[in-house]
Design a protein around this motif. Structure first.
Motif, PDB file in Angstrom:
ATOM      1  N   TYR A   4      -7.902  -6.667  -2.206  1.00 29.08           N
ATOM      2  CA  TYR A   4      -7.854  -5.312  -1.659  1.00 29.08           C
ATOM      3  C   TYR A   4      -6.542  -4.643  -2.018  1.00 29.08           C
ATOM      4  N   TYR A   6      -3.771  -1.827  -0.927  1.00 29.25           N
ATOM      5  CA  TYR A   6      -3.270  -1.151   0.268  1.00 29.25           C
ATOM      6  C   TYR A   6      -2.173  -0.167  -0.115  1.00 29.25           C
ATOM      7  N   CYS A   8       1.084   1.955   1.835  1.00 30.60           N
ATOM      8  CA  CYS A   8       1.872   2.103   3.047  1.00 30.60           C
ATOM      9  C   CYS A   8       1.929   3.575   3.462  1.00 30.60           C
ATOM     10  N   ASP A  17      -3.715  -7.487  -2.014  1.00 30.37           N
ATOM     11  CA  ASP A  17      -3.753  -8.687  -1.187  1.00 30.37           C
ATOM     12  C   ASP A  17      -5.111  -9.351  -1.338  1.00 30.37           C
ATOM     13  N   THR A  19      -7.682 -11.406   0.328  1.00 35.52           N
ATOM     14  CA  THR A  19      -7.999 -11.754   1.711  1.00 35.52           C
ATOM     15  C   THR A  19      -9.509 -11.726   1.928  1.00 35.52           C
ATOM     16  N   ARG A  24      -9.784  -8.057   6.201  1.00 35.76           N
ATOM     17  CA  ARG A  24      -9.292  -7.010   5.298  1.00 35.76           C
ATOM     18  C   ARG A  24      -8.485  -5.919   5.999  1.00 35.76           C
ATOM     19  N   ASP A  25      -8.751  -5.661   7.274  1.00 36.12           N
ATOM     20  CA  ASP A  25      -8.028  -4.604   7.988  1.00 36.12           C
ATOM     21  C   ASP A  25      -7.092  -5.128   9.068  1.00 36.12           C
ATOM     22  N   SER A  28      -2.349  -5.385   8.429  1.00 37.25           N
ATOM     23  CA  SER A  28      -2.052  -4.669   7.195  1.00 37.25           C
ATOM     24  C   SER A  28      -0.669  -4.041   7.305  1.00 37.25           C
ATOM     25  N   LYS A  29       0.328  -4.778   6.833  1.00 33.98           N
ATOM     26  CA  LYS A  29       1.717  -4.303   6.878  1.00 33.98           C
ATOM     27  C   LYS A  29       2.283  -4.246   5.472  1.00 33.98           C
ATOM     28  N   LYS A  36       2.871   0.437   8.511  1.00 35.28           N
ATOM     29  CA  LYS A  36       1.421   0.281   8.536  1.00 35.28           C
ATOM     30  C   LYS A  36       0.837   0.612   7.167  1.00 35.28           C
ATOM     31  N   ARG A  39      -5.957   0.351   3.776  1.00 33.21           N
ATOM     32  CA  ARG A  39      -6.739  -0.230   2.673  1.00 33.21           C
ATOM     33  C   ARG A  39      -7.288   0.899   1.830  1.00 33.21           C
TER      34      ARG A  39
END
Length: 64
Positions: A4, A6, A8, A17, A19, A24-25, A28-29, A36, A39
């Motif tokens: 996935y 992501y 920021c 990532d 995962t 998946r959610d 999420s950092k 935060k 995705r």
């Protein structure tokens, strides 16, 4: 398992990532600022495609 992407919300950093679908959610950092992350989309899947000729028999390995 999908990879996935992501982004920021705080600093705009984009990262990937590997995962599971269920996670998946979660957690999420951002890897840079710990903000935060949202995705973006599923990119690719990791699949093991090795084939062991010993497991399928010798006849399958011969040229015809």
């Amino acid at each position: 398992m999908p990879i996935y992407t992501y982004r920021c919300e705080q600093c705009g950093y984009v990262f990937e990532d590997l995962t599971s679908y269920d996670n998946r959610d979660k957690n999420s950092k951002c890897n840079l600022c710990d903000g935060k992350a949202i995705r973006a989309a599923a990119e690719t899947f990791g699949i093991n495609t090795t084939l062991d000729a010993r497991k399928i028999g010798r006849a399958s390995c011969r040229e015809r």
